[in-house]
Design an enzyme around this catalytic site. Structure first.
Site, PDB file in Angstrom:
ATOM      1  CB  ALA A 252      -0.995   0.032   1.161  1.00 44.45           C
ATOM      2  CB  ALA A 253       4.408   2.080  -0.448  1.00 47.46           C
ATOM      3  N   GLY A 254       2.298   2.586  -2.653  1.00 47.92           N
ATOM      4  CA  GLY A 254       1.820   3.282  -3.850  1.00 47.92           C
ATOM      5  C   GLY A 254       0.407   3.819  -3.650  1.00 47.92           C
ATOM      6  CG  ASP A 255      -2.731   1.131  -2.919  1.00 47.72           C
ATOM      7  OD1 ASP A 255      -2.696   1.272  -4.161  1.00 47.72           O
ATOM      8  OD2 ASP A 255      -2.846   0.029  -2.359  1.00 47.72           O
TER       9      ASP A 255
HETATM   10  O1  RIB Z   1      -1.703  -2.262  -3.254  1.00 47.03           O
HETATM   11  C1  RIB Z   1      -1.799  -3.151  -2.186  1.00 47.03           C
HETATM   12  C2  RIB Z   1      -3.081  -3.926  -2.277  1.00 47.03           C
HETATM   13  O2  RIB Z   1      -3.042  -4.755  -3.393  1.00 47.03           O
HETATM   14  C3  RIB Z   1      -3.334  -4.842  -1.095  1.00 47.03           C
HETATM   15  O3  RIB Z   1      -4.005  -4.214  -0.050  1.00 47.03           O
HETATM   16  C4  RIB Z   1      -4.107  -5.986  -1.720  1.00 47.03           C
HETATM   17  O4  RIB Z   1      -5.445  -6.035  -1.322  1.00 47.03           O
HETATM   18  C5  RIB Z   1      -3.982  -5.778  -3.218  1.00 47.03           C
HETATM   19  O5  RIB Z   1      -5.154  -5.322  -3.729  1.00 47.03           O
END
Ligand code: RIB
Length: 310
Positions: A252-255
């Site tokens: 989730a760093a990119g998110d």
């Molecule tokens: O970007 C990370 C995410 O990728 C995780 O939370 C997982 O659910 C996948 O969707």
């Protein structure tokens, strides 16, 4: 209702099953894990949470199953300051699941069962088109059906809602969709799949960015891992370094980067400042395990930036 600074996020919701091991299992190999946790994730939900915690006024278009996990995730999203009225509960479906291995270097490898995320159809998008029409920006990723991403981009375009696409996980995209995108945020692999240009250095990033501009995209942000991001606007490019931290895992760093970046832009921060803000949010996220448990709140991002003298 005013369009001012409202964000719509459209995307996936998953329950992440995370197993830490010394190394990824090879085919036929069994590796005993060191630590296991279930945490809320999904690229859409992670980006929505990152925006909500960073202070955005945000509504999330998504689907959960009619199971206990789906209900608990909805409650958590509400606590993260997200309007969940466009989150549909899909009868008979299970909430999406991601199986994530994390190795000793903090790298991850992910397999997904879409579950209820597959029910985010174009018809579902149309049911929530008002949310897109009223927003200033629409942030999407690619864990939802591609035809739905296209439908949402078309609605956004009709209503002068800016379209930000994080093209993850990597896949080829039609020129029709790319022409509707205002800001794109691929990593190196995704940029290569979209353009055919392998991104190994700044010159490659500049060339890949030019190829994406040629598809009609104004702003290209190629994330380069520990090297920062390549920011290119109308063909003018520069690399903006990130912050050095001790990474636990990069889930989730990119998110977090995407959610924080668009939040800062909607606040009116110049694009370079928005990238620094997003770098700070992502830097905090990688020092903590899991997806949504790792996403920082606004006060933490501001404190981090202050410590860095910004
Ligand atoms: O970007 C990370 C995410 O990728 C995780 O939370 C997982 O659910 C996948 O969707």
């Amino acid at each position: 209702m005013s369009k001012s600074a409202k964000l719509a996020v459209l995307g996936s919701i998953n329950a992440d099953h995370i197993l830490n091991l010394t190394h990824f299992p090879r085919p036929g190999e069994t590796v005993i894990g060191k630590q296991y946790q279930i945490a809320f994730g999904g690229k859409g939900a992670n980006q929505a949470v990152a925006a909500g915690r960073a202070g955005a006024s945000i509504a999330f278009i998504a689907c959960v199953g009619d199971d206990d996990t789906g209900e608990r995730i909805r409650q958590q999203l509400m606590q993260d300051r997200i309007d969940t009225s466009p989150v549909e509960t899909v009868p008979g479906a299970t909430t999406g699941v991601a199986m994530i291995f994390v190795n000793a270097d903090g790298e991850n490898s992910i397999g997904i069962s879409a579950g209820a995320n597959a029910a985010l159809t174009p018809a579902c998008v149309v049911r929530h088109q008002q949310v897109i029409a009223e927003a200033s920006a629409l942030l999407m990723q690619l864990e939802s059906p591609l035809e739905s991403v296209l439908a949402a981009a078309k609605i956004a375009h009709q209503h002068q809602t800016q379209v930000i696409l994080n093209p993850a996980p990597a896949t080829q995209l039609s020129d029709e969709l790319l022409a509707l995108v205002d800001i794109i945020t691929p990593n190196e692999t995704e940029a290569e799949i979209l353009t055919g240009i392998a991104v190994n250095n700044d010159e490659d990033a500049a060339r890949a960015a030019r190829a994406l501009h040629a598809k009609g995209i104004d702003t290209v942000l190629i994330t380069l891992g520990s090297r920062g991001v390549w920011l290119s606007e109308q063909g003018q490019g520069q690399r903006i370094a990130g912050f050095r931290v001790e990474a636990v895992d990069t889930i989730a760093a990119g998110d977090t980067f995407n959610g924080a970046f668009i939040t800062a832009r909607l606040e009116g921060k110049p694009v370079v400042d928005a990238v620094r803000f997003a770098h700070a949010a992502a830097a905090i996220a990688v020092t903590r395990p899991g997806a949504q448990p790792s996403v920082p709140w606004r006060a933490e991002i501001d404190a981090f930036l202050q410590q860095q003298g910004e």
